[in-house]
Write a protein that holds these residues in place. Structure first.
Motif, mmCIF file in Angstrom:
data_model
loop_
_atom_site.group_PDB
_atom_site.id
_atom_site.type_symbol
_atom_site.label_atom_id
_atom_site.label_comp_id
_atom_site.label_asym_id
_atom_site.label_seq_id
_atom_site.Cartn_x
_atom_site.Cartn_y
_atom_site.Cartn_z
ATOM 1 N N TYR A 94 15.068 5.188 -15.517
ATOM 2 C CA TYR A 94 14.768 5.983 -14.335
ATOM 3 C C TYR A 94 13.278 6.321 -14.268
ATOM 4 O O TYR A 94 12.641 6.154 -13.224
ATOM 5 N N ILE A 95 12.719 6.767 -15.372
ATOM 6 C CA ILE A 95 11.300 7.119 -15.409
ATOM 7 C C ILE A 95 10.431 5.883 -15.198
ATOM 8 O O ILE A 95 9.414 5.926 -14.507
ATOM 9 N N LEU A 122 11.298 13.808 -4.291
ATOM 10 C CA LEU A 122 12.678 14.196 -4.547
ATOM 11 C C LEU A 122 13.197 13.538 -5.826
ATOM 12 O O LEU A 122 13.863 14.182 -6.644
ATOM 13 N N ALA A 123 12.865 12.262 -6.019
ATOM 14 C CA ALA A 123 13.284 11.557 -7.233
ATOM 15 C C ALA A 123 12.616 12.160 -8.467
ATOM 16 O O ALA A 123 13.233 12.241 -9.538
ATOM 17 N N LEU A 124 11.394 12.598 -8.336
ATOM 18 C CA LEU A 124 10.703 13.262 -9.439
ATOM 19 C C LEU A 124 11.382 14.586 -9.782
ATOM 20 O O LEU A 124 11.554 14.914 -10.965
ATOM 21 N N ALA A 138 13.183 15.693 -13.276
ATOM 22 C CA ALA A 138 12.868 16.929 -14.002
ATOM 23 C C ALA A 138 14.123 17.739 -14.292
ATOM 24 O O ALA A 138 14.291 18.279 -15.393
ATOM 25 N N VAL A 139 15.023 17.817 -13.315
ATOM 26 C CA VAL A 139 16.276 18.544 -13.524
ATOM 27 C C VAL A 139 17.127 17.831 -14.555
ATOM 28 O O VAL A 139 17.705 18.466 -15.448
ATOM 29 N N TRP A 140 17.198 16.516 -14.453
ATOM 30 C CA TRP A 140 17.956 15.712 -15.411
ATOM 31 C C TRP A 140 17.441 15.956 -16.828
ATOM 32 O O TRP A 140 18.206 16.143 -17.765
ATOM 33 N N ARG A 141 16.116 15.946 -16.963
ATOM 34 C CA ARG A 141 15.509 16.139 -18.288
ATOM 35 C C ARG A 141 15.815 17.529 -18.838
ATOM 36 O O ARG A 141 16.112 17.696 -20.028
ATOM 37 N N ASP A 189 18.267 18.208 -22.105
ATOM 38 C CA ASP A 189 17.300 18.441 -23.188
ATOM 39 C C ASP A 189 16.725 17.145 -23.732
ATOM 40 O O ASP A 189 16.740 16.874 -24.939
ATOM 41 N N ILE A 190 16.194 16.345 -22.837
ATOM 42 C CA ILE A 190 15.603 15.059 -23.222
ATOM 43 C C ILE A 190 14.169 15.288 -23.673
ATOM 44 O O ILE A 190 13.363 15.878 -22.959
#
Length: 125
Positions: free
Chosen positions: A7-8, A109-111, A115-118, A122-123
């Motif tokens: 994704y990143i 929005l994807a960023l 950030a929320v995913w991370r 706790d990535i």
């Protein structure tokens, strides 16, 4: 492979694609777009103020064009542009002006999703 890494990586690639589209629109399409508003007082004043052919100047001049094309009813209502000026601009040129900047909204929005995913999972980076 970790989905977050993919994704990143896609976000980074998408960043350079958008930057390339924006630079192309500013370098190749801006003068053509301004030529359709060559008698418009606001566009001429903006072009005079930001007339230097530098990156920041082109960015501000393109910003005015994007504002006019993305909210035409507001500018017509205020009397800053006419319906005839807007009607003369070809649809393909409007797309070249607007879509790179609309893609920036999708990218932002994807960023935010990244950030929320991370933070939720706790990535570590």
């Amino acid at each position: 492979m970790d989905f977050f890494l993919v994704y990143i990586t896609l976000l980074i690639v998408f960043t350079f694609v958008i930057l390339g589209l924006m630079l192309f629109a500013e370098h190749r399409k801006l003068e053509e777009l301004e030529s359709y508003f060559n008698k418009n007082k606001m566009v001429l004043e903006h072009k005079r103020k930001w007339g230097r052919n530098q990156r920041l100047a082109r960015f501000h001049r393109m910003g005015l064009m994007i504002d006019i094309l993305s909210m035409p009813k507001c500018y017509v209502k205020e009397g800053l542009v006419t319906e005839a000026e807007l009607a003369c601009v070809p649809l393909s040129l409007k797309r070249w002006a607007l879509w790179p900047y609309r893609l920036c909204h999708i990218w932002a929005l994807a960023l935010l999703v990244g950030a929320v995913w991370r933070s939720w999972y706790d990535i570590e980076i």
